[in-house]
Design an enzyme around this catalytic site. Structure first.
Site, PDB file in Angstrom:
ATOM      1  N   LYS A  84       6.302   6.288   7.444  1.00  7.68           N
ATOM      2  CA  LYS A  84       5.756   5.450   8.515  1.00  7.68           C
ATOM      3  C   LYS A  84       6.880   4.916   9.394  1.00  7.68           C
ATOM      4  O   LYS A  84       7.980   4.651   8.917  1.00  7.68           O
ATOM      5  CB  LYS A  84       5.016   4.236   7.939  1.00  7.68           C
ATOM      6  CG  LYS A  84       3.821   4.568   7.087  1.00  7.68           C
ATOM      7  CD  LYS A  84       3.215   3.314   6.496  1.00  7.68           C
ATOM      8  CE  LYS A  84       2.034   3.629   5.613  1.00  7.68           C
ATOM      9  NZ  LYS A  84       1.504   2.418   4.979  1.00  7.68           N
ATOM     10  N   ASP A 141      -6.237  -6.165  -2.192  1.00 12.84           N
ATOM     11  CA  ASP A 141      -4.858  -6.624  -2.393  1.00 12.84           C
ATOM     12  C   ASP A 141      -4.784  -7.737  -3.431  1.00 12.84           C
ATOM     13  O   ASP A 141      -3.825  -7.815  -4.196  1.00 12.84           O
ATOM     14  CB  ASP A 141      -4.256  -7.085  -1.070  1.00 12.84           C
ATOM     15  CG  ASP A 141      -4.040  -5.932  -0.105  1.00 12.84           C
ATOM     16  OD1 ASP A 141      -3.992  -4.772  -0.552  1.00 12.84           O
ATOM     17  OD2 ASP A 141      -3.928  -6.188   1.107  1.00 12.84           O
ATOM     18  N   HIS A 180       4.323  -0.219   1.044  1.00 11.66           N
ATOM     19  CA  HIS A 180       4.572  -0.969   2.263  1.00 11.66           C
ATOM     20  C   HIS A 180       3.586  -2.116   2.395  1.00 11.66           C
ATOM     21  O   HIS A 180       2.422  -1.993   2.017  1.00 11.66           O
ATOM     22  CB  HIS A 180       4.426  -0.025   3.466  1.00 11.66           C
ATOM     23  CG  HIS A 180       4.404  -0.746   4.760  1.00 11.66           C
ATOM     24  ND1 HIS A 180       3.232  -0.954   5.477  1.00 11.66           N
ATOM     25  CD2 HIS A 180       5.382  -1.352   5.449  1.00 11.66           C
ATOM     26  CE1 HIS A 180       3.532  -1.639   6.566  1.00 11.66           C
ATOM     27  NE2 HIS A 180       4.813  -1.899   6.575  1.00 11.66           N
ATOM     28  N   HIS A 208       0.824  -1.210   0.000  1.00  9.17           N
ATOM     29  CA  HIS A 208       0.000   0.000   0.000  1.00  9.17           C
ATOM     30  C   HIS A 208       0.860   1.264   0.000  1.00  9.17           C
ATOM     31  O   HIS A 208       1.986   1.252   0.479  1.00  9.17           O
ATOM     32  CB  HIS A 208      -0.895   0.040   1.239  1.00  9.17           C
ATOM     33  CG  HIS A 208      -1.804  -1.136   1.365  1.00  9.17           C
ATOM     34  ND1 HIS A 208      -2.299  -1.560   2.571  1.00  9.17           N
ATOM     35  CD2 HIS A 208      -2.325  -1.979   0.436  1.00  9.17           C
ATOM     36  CE1 HIS A 208      -3.077  -2.610   2.391  1.00  9.17           C
ATOM     37  NE2 HIS A 208      -3.104  -2.889   1.103  1.00  9.17           N
ATOM     38  N   TYR A 244       1.713   1.537  13.905  1.00  9.14           N
ATOM     39  CA  TYR A 244       2.615   2.411  13.159  1.00  9.14           C
ATOM     40  C   TYR A 244       2.150   3.847  13.212  1.00  9.14           C
ATOM     41  O   TYR A 244       0.975   4.150  13.298  1.00  9.14           O
ATOM     42  CB  TYR A 244       2.800   1.947  11.720  1.00  9.14           C
ATOM     43  CG  TYR A 244       1.581   1.971  10.838  1.00  9.14           C
ATOM     44  CD1 TYR A 244       1.323   3.063  10.018  1.00  9.14           C
ATOM     45  CD2 TYR A 244       0.713   0.894  10.804  1.00  9.14           C
ATOM     46  CE1 TYR A 244       0.215   3.079   9.183  1.00  9.14           C
ATOM     47  CE2 TYR A 244      -0.395   0.903   9.983  1.00  9.14           C
ATOM     48  CZ  TYR A 244      -0.632   2.005   9.178  1.00  9.14           C
ATOM     49  OH  TYR A 244      -1.737   2.017   8.366  1.00  9.14           O
TER      50      TYR A 244
END
Length: 186
Positions: free
Chosen positions: A72, A168, A119, A62, A132
């Protein structure tokens, strides 16, 4: 706090010192001053927490487009994951390259991922929590993803995913993403 740059410029593994005794342990998971001394600068504005019940849950790859792209700082607070960052900055000499690291509640490692990177992670055991920090707010209109199994990127996931979101599973390949608007600043 030990900070090690990975093979991808700007992506760092952060290993906080852990102080333990009979009561358990204590660690400083974020220190703006110490990380700035190591070259990591981010003004985090959002903290996120995810839970995955089953081993083999894959989330990613993503990213968010400009103007809402995000840096992040990610850690696994329960269980164990294989965490991946992919350089998607057009013009970067590392474009399409990836780095992966095992993060776990036991090793306390964290991964800093700068803006312009995709990521994702896969859970290596059941019952996993990931937290995160992000330096920009989530914006659905800027949300994007890339196929987790894109052959041109070639991420070597340690196991095959068991659970994937529809988003995904049907994500496009990196070469099909023509809207990437990240600036490589050499």
């Amino acid at each position: 706090m030990k900070v090690t740059e990975t093979k991808l410029q700007g992506v760092y593994i952060v290993e906080p010192r852990v102080f333990g005794d009979a009561r358990g342990w204590f660690t400083e998971s974020w220190s703006e001053r110490k990380l700035a001394e190591a070259g990591i600068r981010a003004d985090f504005v959002q903290d996120n927490h995810s839970y995955s019940a089953q081993k083999g849950t894959l989330r990613g790859l993503h990213y968010q487009l400009n103007p809402m792209c995000q840096a992040k700082m990610l850690r696994c607070t329960r269980g164990k994951i294989f965490d991946v960052a992919v350089d998607i900055r057009k013009g970067s000499p590392q474009y399409g390259q990836w780095v992966g690291v095992e993060l776990s509640a036991e090793n306390h490692k964290q991964l800093f991922i700068p803006r312009g990177f995709a990521h994702g992670f896969i859970t290596l055991i059941d019952d996993v929590e990931v937290q995160y920090k992000a330096d920009n707010y989530y914006a659905p209109e800027c949300d994007g993803n890339i196929r987790w199994d894109d052959p041109e990127i070639g991420v070597e996931w340690p196991l095959a995913p068991v659970i994937l979101s529809d988003k995904d599973r049907t994500a496009p390949l990196l070469k099909e993403r023509t809207n990437l608007n990240f600036v490589y600043e050499g």
